[in-house]
Design a protein around this motif. Sequence first.
Motif, PDB file in Angstrom:
ATOM      1  N   GLU A 154      57.076  68.296  41.455  1.00  0.00           N
ATOM      2  CA  GLU A 154      58.265  69.150  41.553  1.00  0.00           C
ATOM      3  C   GLU A 154      58.682  69.776  40.224  1.00  0.00           C
ATOM      4  O   GLU A 154      59.597  70.608  40.203  1.00  0.00           O
ATOM      5  CB  GLU A 154      59.423  68.324  42.124  1.00  0.00           C
ATOM      6  N   VAL A 155      58.040  69.384  39.125  1.00  0.00           N
ATOM      7  CA  VAL A 155      58.413  69.962  37.828  1.00  0.00           C
ATOM      8  C   VAL A 155      58.006  71.440  37.803  1.00  0.00           C
ATOM      9  O   VAL A 155      56.827  71.765  37.984  1.00  0.00           O
ATOM     10  CB  VAL A 155      57.745  69.204  36.660  1.00  0.00           C
ATOM     11  N   PRO A 156      58.940  72.361  37.582  1.00  0.00           N
ATOM     12  CA  PRO A 156      58.609  73.790  37.614  1.00  0.00           C
ATOM     13  C   PRO A 156      58.000  74.262  36.301  1.00  0.00           C
ATOM     14  O   PRO A 156      58.085  73.596  35.267  1.00  0.00           O
ATOM     15  CB  PRO A 156      59.972  74.448  37.844  1.00  0.00           C
ATOM     16  N   HIS A 157      57.369  75.436  36.380  1.00  0.00           N
ATOM     17  CA  HIS A 157      56.852  76.154  35.215  1.00  0.00           C
ATOM     18  C   HIS A 157      55.679  75.460  34.524  1.00  0.00           C
ATOM     19  O   HIS A 157      55.369  75.764  33.373  1.00  0.00           O
ATOM     20  CB  HIS A 157      57.975  76.425  34.196  1.00  0.00           C
ATOM     21  N   VAL A 158      55.019  74.532  35.213  1.00  0.00           N
ATOM     22  CA  VAL A 158      53.769  73.947  34.717  1.00  0.00           C
ATOM     23  C   VAL A 158      52.760  73.950  35.858  1.00  0.00           C
ATOM     24  O   VAL A 158      53.136  73.955  37.035  1.00  0.00           O
ATOM     25  CB  VAL A 158      53.958  72.506  34.197  1.00  0.00           C
ATOM     26  N   ARG A 159      51.490  73.946  35.489  1.00  0.00           N
ATOM     27  CA  ARG A 159      50.423  73.845  36.486  1.00  0.00           C
ATOM     28  C   ARG A 159      49.652  72.560  36.254  1.00  0.00           C
ATOM     29  O   ARG A 159      48.904  72.438  35.272  1.00  0.00           O
ATOM     30  CB  ARG A 159      49.483  75.051  36.403  1.00  0.00           C
ATOM     31  N   VAL A 160      49.858  71.593  37.122  1.00  0.00           N
ATOM     32  CA  VAL A 160      49.120  70.337  37.041  1.00  0.00           C
ATOM     33  C   VAL A 160      47.749  70.558  37.682  1.00  0.00           C
ATOM     34  O   VAL A 160      47.651  70.850  38.873  1.00  0.00           O
ATOM     35  CB  VAL A 160      49.878  69.200  37.748  1.00  0.00           C
ATOM     36  N   GLU A 161      46.698  70.410  36.885  1.00  0.00           N
ATOM     37  CA  GLU A 161      45.353  70.770  37.355  1.00  0.00           C
ATOM     38  C   GLU A 161      44.423  69.584  37.539  1.00  0.00           C
ATOM     39  O   GLU A 161      43.296  69.756  37.990  1.00  0.00           O
ATOM     40  CB  GLU A 161      44.726  71.772  36.389  1.00  0.00           C
ATOM     41  N   GLY A 162      44.877  68.376  37.167  1.00  0.00           N
ATOM     42  CA  GLY A 162      43.999  67.231  37.342  1.00  0.00           C
ATOM     43  C   GLY A 162      44.434  66.063  36.489  1.00  0.00           C
ATOM     44  O   GLY A 162      45.589  65.965  36.064  1.00  0.00           O
ATOM     45  N   LEU A 163      43.483  65.167  36.238  1.00  0.00           N
ATOM     46  CA  LEU A 163      43.752  63.909  35.552  1.00  0.00           C
ATOM     47  C   LEU A 163      42.826  63.738  34.346  1.00  0.00           C
ATOM     48  O   LEU A 163      41.745  64.322  34.281  1.00  0.00           O
ATOM     49  CB  LEU A 163      43.548  62.732  36.506  1.00  0.00           C
ATOM     50  N   MET A 164      43.263  62.894  33.423  1.00  0.00           N
ATOM     51  CA  MET A 164      42.446  62.546  32.254  1.00  0.00           C
ATOM     52  C   MET A 164      42.502  61.037  32.032  1.00  0.00           C
ATOM     53  O   MET A 164      43.526  60.405  32.292  1.00  0.00           O
ATOM     54  CB  MET A 164      42.975  63.267  31.010  1.00  0.00           C
ATOM     55  N   THR A 165      41.390  60.473  31.548  1.00  0.00           N
ATOM     56  CA  THR A 165      41.396  59.081  31.129  1.00  0.00           C
ATOM     57  C   THR A 165      40.386  58.866  30.018  1.00  0.00           C
ATOM     58  O   THR A 165      39.502  59.710  29.775  1.00  0.00           O
ATOM     59  CB  THR A 165      41.098  58.124  32.307  1.00  0.00           C
ATOM     60  N   MET A 166      40.533  57.721  29.341  1.00  0.00           N
ATOM     61  CA  MET A 166      39.569  57.267  28.344  1.00  0.00           C
ATOM     62  C   MET A 166      39.163  55.846  28.704  1.00  0.00           C
ATOM     63  O   MET A 166      40.024  54.996  28.957  1.00  0.00           O
ATOM     64  CB  MET A 166      40.169  57.301  26.937  1.00  0.00           C
ATOM     65  N   ALA A 167      37.868  55.598  28.711  1.00  0.00           N
ATOM     66  CA  ALA A 167      37.380  54.245  28.957  1.00  0.00           C
ATOM     67  C   ALA A 167      37.472  53.425  27.677  1.00  0.00           C
ATOM     68  O   ALA A 167      37.595  53.966  26.577  1.00  0.00           O
ATOM     69  CB  ALA A 167      35.934  54.297  29.451  1.00  0.00           C
ATOM     70  N   SER A 168      37.408  52.119  27.817  1.00  0.00           N
ATOM     71  CA  SER A 168      37.380  51.247  26.647  1.00  0.00           C
ATOM     72  C   SER A 168      36.123  51.513  25.831  1.00  0.00           C
ATOM     73  O   SER A 168      35.055  51.802  26.375  1.00  0.00           O
ATOM     74  CB  SER A 168      37.395  49.776  27.081  1.00  0.00           C
ATOM     75  N   HIS A 169      36.255  51.412  24.516  1.00  0.00           N
ATOM     76  CA  HIS A 169      35.084  51.593  23.655  1.00  0.00           C
ATOM     77  C   HIS A 169      34.099  50.448  23.870  1.00  0.00           C
ATOM     78  O   HIS A 169      34.479  49.282  23.884  1.00  0.00           O
ATOM     79  CB  HIS A 169      35.509  51.634  22.191  1.00  0.00           C
ATOM     80  N   SER A 170      32.833  50.802  24.055  1.00  0.00           N
ATOM     81  CA  SER A 170      31.804  49.789  24.277  1.00  0.00           C
ATOM     82  C   SER A 170      30.448  50.352  23.875  1.00  0.00           C
ATOM     83  O   SER A 170      30.204  51.563  23.981  1.00  0.00           O
ATOM     84  CB  SER A 170      31.778  49.376  25.754  1.00  0.00           C
ATOM     85  N   ALA A 171      29.573  49.470  23.434  1.00  0.00           N
ATOM     86  CA  ALA A 171      28.213  49.885  23.111  1.00  0.00           C
ATOM     87  C   ALA A 171      27.417  50.189  24.376  1.00  0.00           C
ATOM     88  O   ALA A 171      26.387  50.857  24.317  1.00  0.00           O
ATOM     89  CB  ALA A 171      27.517  48.793  22.298  1.00  0.00           C
ATOM     90  N   ASP A 172      27.880  49.706  25.517  1.00  0.00           N
ATOM     91  CA  ASP A 172      27.201  49.931  26.793  1.00  0.00           C
ATOM     92  C   ASP A 172      27.997  50.946  27.610  1.00  0.00           C
ATOM     93  O   ASP A 172      29.026  50.601  28.192  1.00  0.00           O
ATOM     94  CB  ASP A 172      27.080  48.612  27.556  1.00  0.00           C
ATOM     95  N   PRO A 173      27.529  52.188  27.694  1.00  0.00           N
ATOM     96  CA  PRO A 173      28.291  53.209  28.434  1.00  0.00           C
ATOM     97  C   PRO A 173      28.457  52.897  29.907  1.00  0.00           C
ATOM     98  O   PRO A 173      29.396  53.397  30.545  1.00  0.00           O
ATOM     99  CB  PRO A 173      27.473  54.493  28.210  1.00  0.00           C
ATOM    100  N   GLU A 174      27.585  52.074  30.470  1.00  0.00           N
ATOM    101  CA  GLU A 174      27.707  51.729  31.891  1.00  0.00           C
ATOM    102  C   GLU A 174      29.032  51.031  32.201  1.00  0.00           C
ATOM    103  O   GLU A 174      29.530  51.086  33.322  1.00  0.00           O
ATOM    104  CB  GLU A 174      26.548  50.848  32.336  1.00  0.00           C
ATOM    105  N   LEU A 175      29.600  50.370  31.195  1.00  0.00           N
ATOM    106  CA  LEU A 175      30.870  49.685  31.411  1.00  0.00           C
ATOM    107  C   LEU A 175      32.014  50.657  31.679  1.00  0.00           C
ATOM    108  O   LEU A 175      33.071  50.261  32.184  1.00  0.00           O
ATOM    109  CB  LEU A 175      31.202  48.806  30.206  1.00  0.00           C
TER     110      LEU A 175
END
Length: 233
Positions: A154-175
């Motif tokens: 309901e917040v006007p004058h903005v366009r929400v287009e999606g989501l963002m996240t960051m995974a935990s840092h790890s030497a194994d990207p599969e995690l």
Amino acid sequence: MEDLKGIIHKNYSKIQHRIHEACLRSQRSTASVRFVAVTKYAHTEWVKALVELGCTQFAESRSQQLDERALQFADHLHWHFIGPLQRNKVRRTITHTSLIHSIDSLKLLSTIGRIAAESGLQPHVLIEVNLSREQNKKGFAPEELLSNWNAICEVPHVRVEGLMTMASHSADPELARPVFRELSQLRDQLQTVSPPSIQLTELSMGMSGDFEIAIEEGSTLIRIGSALYTGLD
């Protein structure tokens, strides 16, 4: 000794190849993934070299540096803001930003909407989600996002287009895979309860160490910094 442009070209080409291979594995078009070059630690010469290679999408995490970069480089470039955004820096930031990835509270989004109305702008934004639940990371917890979603929409004058996240840092990207998969599923869930005016087409997830996994899990925006500058001082 290889020159600066040669090193960046080699790194850039390797990343593009890895993007292509990840898209093949996930049966996606490479056009469905935007490569965003993170320049917060990059020297001006490095950014110029990337522009010469055809990069048009860049990201900064500090408002002042975003201002400086946007004014320094050509108008056809698109600047993303990926860092924590202080409410007193909103007016400055929305002036030059194509997409803000780091909306971490309803209060911040409301401030952006108010200032956007005053400025005659309609900023494009992503909602940051802390799926790794690390205390040092910003963003909505999933349950918090769900409970606030109607108010966000309901917040006007903005366009929400999606989501963002960051995974935990790890030497194994599969995690990182479960985190990225959860963000994709959360996006799909939110889309079912969003008004028609909100289309959650963007998933900003994946950095230098895990972007291939992110692509396989549906990322549309990958934020690459250190992998671009390997071999440079």
